[in-house]
Design a protein around this motif. Structure first.
Motif, PDB file in Angstrom:
ATOM      1  N   MET A  69     113.458  71.081  -2.550  1.00  8.66           N
ATOM      2  CA  MET A  69     112.102  70.930  -2.188  1.00  8.66           C
ATOM      3  C   MET A  69     112.172  70.170  -0.603  1.00  8.66           C
ATOM      4  SD  MET A  69     109.251  68.583  -3.849  1.00  8.66           S
ATOM      5  CE  MET A  69     108.583  70.182  -5.125  1.00  8.66           C
ATOM      6  N   GLU A  70     111.502  70.626   0.206  1.00 10.39           N
ATOM      7  CA  GLU A  70     111.335  70.212   1.430  1.00 10.39           C
ATOM      8  C   GLU A  70     110.580  68.540   1.329  1.00 10.39           C
ATOM      9  OE1 GLU A  70     109.972  72.414   4.799  1.00 10.39           O
ATOM     10  OE2 GLU A  70     110.841  74.034   3.713  1.00 10.39           O
ATOM     11  N   LYS A  71     111.084  67.943   2.141  1.00 13.84           N
ATOM     12  CA  LYS A  71     110.445  66.508   2.564  1.00 13.84           C
ATOM     13  C   LYS A  71     109.267  66.545   3.297  1.00 13.84           C
ATOM     14  CE  LYS A  71     111.722  61.690   3.247  1.00 13.84           C
ATOM     15  NZ  LYS A  71     112.614  60.821   3.920  1.00 13.84           N
ATOM     16  N   VAL A  72     108.039  66.116   2.757  1.00  7.99           N
ATOM     17  CA  VAL A  72     106.810  66.044   3.113  1.00  7.99           C
ATOM     18  C   VAL A  72     106.527  64.509   4.057  1.00  7.99           C
ATOM     19  CG1 VAL A  72     104.411  66.209   2.993  1.00  7.99           C
ATOM     20  CG2 VAL A  72     105.745  67.610   1.684  1.00  7.99           C
ATOM     21  N   THR A  73     106.320  64.637   5.079  1.00  9.53           N
ATOM     22  CA  THR A  73     105.936  63.293   5.726  1.00  9.53           C
ATOM     23  C   THR A  73     104.304  63.176   6.000  1.00  9.53           C
ATOM     24  OG1 THR A  73     107.859  63.716   7.249  1.00  9.53           O
ATOM     25  CG2 THR A  73     106.261  62.019   7.948  1.00  9.53           C
TER      26      THR A  73
END
Length: 126
Positions: free
Chosen positions: A1-5
């Motif tokens: 999963m990608e990191k969400v900022t």
């Protein structure tokens, strides 16, 4: 999963103390409080109408609301709110949909913080 900022929009709202001081100097305290209270009520109503117009795509009406918000805000020393309201009107005139969406969201944030700042100042003076 990608990191969400998550970007936090945190702008400091300042009221022009000289403008408020002039208002209190020109009128007695009760008169200045009355003007300030009415202006705040009018700003809250217009921002609410503006939000409805934005959702409905009534951009000519939104432009009029933005201009009136700018005029009222300038009168009581909310210069940042006035500037952002003028920016909203400019985005509408230029048919800049993306700019309008971002600038209008900023107007609502600044409007809410500006009204809160005035209430805080009024609470201190009581």
């Amino acid at each position: 999963m990608e990191k969400v900022t998550v970007l936090v929009q945190n702008e400091v709202v300042r009221l022009d103390p000289e403008r408020l001081g002039t208002l209190y100097a020109q009128l007695d305290e009760a008169g200045a409080e009355d003007i300030l209270g009415r202006a705040m009520e009018e700003l809250a109503v217009r921002l609410t109408c503006g939000e409805r117009y934005f959702r409905q795509g009534r951009f000519d009406d939104l432009r009029k609301v933005a201009r009136s918000v700018a005029a009222i805000a300038d009168q009581i020393g909310m210069h940042m709110l006035a500037r952002v309201a003028r920016d909203v009107a400019i985005c509408i005139e230029r048919l800049d949909d993306n700019g309008l969406a971002a600038t209008f969201a900023r107007l609502l944030r600044i409007g809410e913080r500006s009204l809160t700042a005035v209430w805080d100042i009024r609470d201190l003076s009581v």
